[in-house]
Motif scaffolding. Sequence first.
Motif, PDB file in Angstrom:
ATOM      1  N   LEU A  21       0.611  -1.468  -0.280  1.00  0.00           N
ATOM      2  CA  LEU A  21      -0.166  -0.064   0.206  1.00  0.00           C
ATOM      3  C   LEU A  21       0.833   1.083   0.030  1.00  0.00           C
ATOM      4  O   LEU A  21       1.821   1.065   1.252  1.00  0.00           O
ATOM      5  N   GLU A  22       0.441   2.087  -1.107  1.00  0.00           N
ATOM      6  CA  GLU A  22       1.556   3.582  -1.145  1.00  0.00           C
ATOM      7  C   GLU A  22       0.777   4.262  -1.252  1.00  0.00           C
ATOM      8  O   GLU A  22      -0.412   4.583  -1.912  1.00  0.00           O
ATOM      9  N   ILE A  23       1.252   5.382   0.283  1.00  0.00           N
ATOM     10  CA  ILE A  23      -0.151   7.071  -0.143  1.00  0.00           C
ATOM     11  C   ILE A  23       1.020   7.952  -0.038  1.00  0.00           C
ATOM     12  O   ILE A  23       2.265   7.701   0.473  1.00  0.00           O
ATOM     13  N   ARG A  24       0.653   8.828  -0.785  1.00  0.00           N
ATOM     14  CA  ARG A  24       1.843  10.395  -1.376  1.00  0.00           C
ATOM     15  C   ARG A  24       0.674  11.130  -1.384  1.00  0.00           C
ATOM     16  O   ARG A  24      -0.136  11.061  -1.553  1.00  0.00           O
ATOM     17  N   GLY A  25       1.172  12.204  -0.463  1.00  0.00           N
ATOM     18  CA  GLY A  25       0.526  13.210  -0.484  1.00  0.00           C
ATOM     19  C   GLY A  25      -0.665  13.823  -0.388  1.00  0.00           C
ATOM     20  O   GLY A  25      -1.882  14.253  -0.690  1.00  0.00           O
ATOM     21  N   LEU A  26      -1.194  13.047   0.123  1.00  0.00           N
ATOM     22  CA  LEU A  26      -3.027  12.389   0.818  1.00  0.00           C
ATOM     23  C   LEU A  26      -3.043  13.394   1.111  1.00  0.00           C
ATOM     24  O   LEU A  26      -2.791  13.882   2.727  1.00  0.00           O
ATOM     25  N   THR A  27      -4.099  14.447   1.054  1.00  0.00           N
ATOM     26  CA  THR A  27      -5.123  15.488   1.940  1.00  0.00           C
ATOM     27  C   THR A  27      -6.618  15.501   1.418  1.00  0.00           C
ATOM     28  O   THR A  27      -6.533  14.882   0.726  1.00  0.00           O
ATOM     29  N   LYS A  28      -7.006  15.571   2.780  1.00  0.00           N
ATOM     30  CA  LYS A  28      -8.769  15.505   3.525  1.00  0.00           C
ATOM     31  C   LYS A  28      -8.735  16.330   3.879  1.00  0.00           C
ATOM     32  O   LYS A  28      -8.376  16.687   4.994  1.00  0.00           O
ATOM     33  N   ILE A  65      -8.406   5.668   6.830  1.00  0.00           N
ATOM     34  CA  ILE A  65      -8.880   3.968   6.625  1.00  0.00           C
ATOM     35  C   ILE A  65      -9.464   4.305   4.773  1.00  0.00           C
ATOM     36  O   ILE A  65      -9.917   3.841   4.312  1.00  0.00           O
ATOM     37  N   ARG A  66     -10.122   5.244   5.880  1.00  0.00           N
ATOM     38  CA  ARG A  66     -11.660   5.526   3.954  1.00  0.00           C
ATOM     39  C   ARG A  66     -11.093   6.050   2.894  1.00  0.00           C
ATOM     40  O   ARG A  66     -12.126   5.587   1.650  1.00  0.00           O
ATOM     41  N   CYS A  67     -10.743   6.813   3.256  1.00  0.00           N
ATOM     42  CA  CYS A  67      -9.628   7.151   1.636  1.00  0.00           C
ATOM     43  C   CYS A  67      -9.430   5.631   0.957  1.00  0.00           C
ATOM     44  O   CYS A  67      -9.184   6.204  -0.103  1.00  0.00           O
ATOM     45  N   ILE A  68      -8.886   4.761   1.672  1.00  0.00           N
ATOM     46  CA  ILE A  68      -8.075   4.190   0.893  1.00  0.00           C
ATOM     47  C   ILE A  68      -8.304   3.750  -0.024  1.00  0.00           C
ATOM     48  O   ILE A  68      -8.202   2.636  -0.996  1.00  0.00           O
ATOM     49  N   ASN A  69     -10.063   2.754   0.508  1.00  0.00           N
ATOM     50  CA  ASN A  69     -10.921   1.806  -0.002  1.00  0.00           C
ATOM     51  C   ASN A  69     -11.693   3.063  -1.366  1.00  0.00           C
ATOM     52  O   ASN A  69     -12.651   2.432  -1.103  1.00  0.00           O
ATOM     53  N   GLY A  77      -3.752  14.098  -3.731  1.00  0.00           N
ATOM     54  CA  GLY A  77      -2.995  12.763  -3.177  1.00  0.00           C
ATOM     55  C   GLY A  77      -3.174  11.594  -4.473  1.00  0.00           C
ATOM     56  O   GLY A  77      -3.859  11.852  -5.446  1.00  0.00           O
ATOM     57  N   GLU A  78      -2.163  10.331  -3.925  1.00  0.00           N
ATOM     58  CA  GLU A  78      -2.113   9.072  -4.574  1.00  0.00           C
ATOM     59  C   GLU A  78      -2.704   8.072  -3.753  1.00  0.00           C
ATOM     60  O   GLU A  78      -1.419   8.284  -2.383  1.00  0.00           O
ATOM     61  N   ILE A  79      -3.050   7.309  -3.855  1.00  0.00           N
ATOM     62  CA  ILE A  79      -3.097   5.838  -3.396  1.00  0.00           C
ATOM     63  C   ILE A  79      -2.848   4.563  -4.465  1.00  0.00           C
ATOM     64  O   ILE A  79      -3.557   4.588  -5.179  1.00  0.00           O
ATOM     65  N   THR A  87      -6.694   5.376  -5.895  1.00  0.00           N
ATOM     66  CA  THR A  87      -7.039   6.985  -6.551  1.00  0.00           C
ATOM     67  C   THR A  87      -7.678   7.518  -8.004  1.00  0.00           C
ATOM     68  O   THR A  87      -6.331   6.519  -8.488  1.00  0.00           O
ATOM     69  N   GLY A  88      -8.432   7.982  -8.592  1.00  0.00           N
ATOM     70  CA  GLY A  88      -8.750   8.056 -10.382  1.00  0.00           C
ATOM     71  C   GLY A  88      -8.955   7.087 -10.841  1.00  0.00           C
ATOM     72  O   GLY A  88      -9.364   6.938 -12.017  1.00  0.00           O
ATOM     73  N   VAL A  89      -9.995   6.230 -10.149  1.00  0.00           N
ATOM     74  CA  VAL A  89      -9.915   4.608 -11.139  1.00  0.00           C
ATOM     75  C   VAL A  89     -11.684   4.890 -10.546  1.00  0.00           C
ATOM     76  O   VAL A  89     -12.543   5.808  -9.225  1.00  0.00           O
ATOM     77  N   SER A  90     -12.451   4.083 -11.702  1.00  0.00           N
ATOM     78  CA  SER A  90     -14.031   4.362 -11.094  1.00  0.00           C
ATOM     79  C   SER A  90     -15.253   3.488 -11.729  1.00  0.00           C
ATOM     80  O   SER A  90     -14.440   2.403 -12.450  1.00  0.00           O
ATOM     81  N   GLY A  91     -16.078   3.517 -11.660  1.00  0.00           N
ATOM     82  CA  GLY A  91     -17.172   2.075 -12.266  1.00  0.00           C
ATOM     83  C   GLY A  91     -16.579   0.757 -12.245  1.00  0.00           C
ATOM     84  O   GLY A  91     -15.959   0.215 -10.711  1.00  0.00           O
ATOM     85  N   SER A  92     -16.603  -0.295 -12.849  1.00  0.00           N
ATOM     86  CA  SER A  92     -16.244  -1.752 -12.853  1.00  0.00           C
ATOM     87  C   SER A  92     -14.587  -1.883 -12.008  1.00  0.00           C
ATOM     88  O   SER A  92     -13.845  -2.568 -11.662  1.00  0.00           O
ATOM     89  N   GLU A  93     -13.673  -1.061 -12.667  1.00  0.00           N
ATOM     90  CA  GLU A  93     -12.366  -0.484 -12.129  1.00  0.00           C
ATOM     91  C   GLU A  93     -11.946  -0.471 -10.737  1.00  0.00           C
ATOM     92  O   GLU A  93     -11.235  -1.694 -10.058  1.00  0.00           O
TER      93      GLU A  93
END
Length: 270
Positions: A21-28, A65-69, A77-79, A87-93
């Motif tokens: 699991l890689e998290i970079r620059g995550l902001t909320k 935790i809730r950002c991770i999934n 940021g990027e997960i 991050t950045g995917v949607s739908g079936s992916e």
Amino acid sequence: MAAQKKNGQQDQGGPPTRPGLEIRGLTKQYPGAKEAALQDISLTVRPGEWVAVLGRSGAGKSSLIRCINRLIEPDSGEIRWAGQPVTGVSGSELRRLRGDIGMIFQHYNLLPRLSVLTNVIAGRFAEIPLRQSLFGVFSGTYKAQAMEALRSVGLAHLAGRRVEALSGGQRQRVAIARVLMQDPQLLLGDEPVSSLDPVTAVRVLDFIGTLHRRGMTVVTNLHDVHAARRYATRIIGLAHGGIVFDGPPGELGEAELQRIYPPDDDTLQP
């Protein structure tokens, strides 16, 4: 030939390192909040680790935790999990990725009016055709797998009972059986034992420990420092939305706890 490490550097011998699991620059930041719930969080969780996240209420534990999934959307940021972007995917992916990420919630997140067996089968909804999911028509294979998962947590005798008739401890064990049914590589826990009595909490953490020993990567929020020290292989402390401690349980002393749990501070967000 030298093996390739996940960060692109060469490792001198040994098998390739699996990406975790890689998290970079995550902001909320939540609307109306005085400060960000998460502020530029960056961390890497190696496969097979059990990371316990500690912090005061409002420190950012649940948001992380809730950002991770992607139950909540980060502002930036990027997960990545197992080398794949979350991050950045949607739908079936996104649905496919969530199939590899299990989740245990503080309040179980079960379907109370449905049977225990159906709730466990829900762990495979990512791969079950939508029509079957809507009408509750499941194959014998799925039912057999769900019964095996229930036997693992000692609840096979309650397979036909509605979840709303169960105790809190039994409901959390159903949630664990659902994870067993899902068979994910990453398990997230958002305060999975905070609503349970001490004896039941230990039982649930022992079940999670069994999954961890089988090789599952685990990231959980815990409110109990003693439990974090006992079960986790690594502890991350959050305060004001940032990481203030990251290390093995043996390095968590009083000075570190003071940083994780600062004295009275009414700027923390709910």
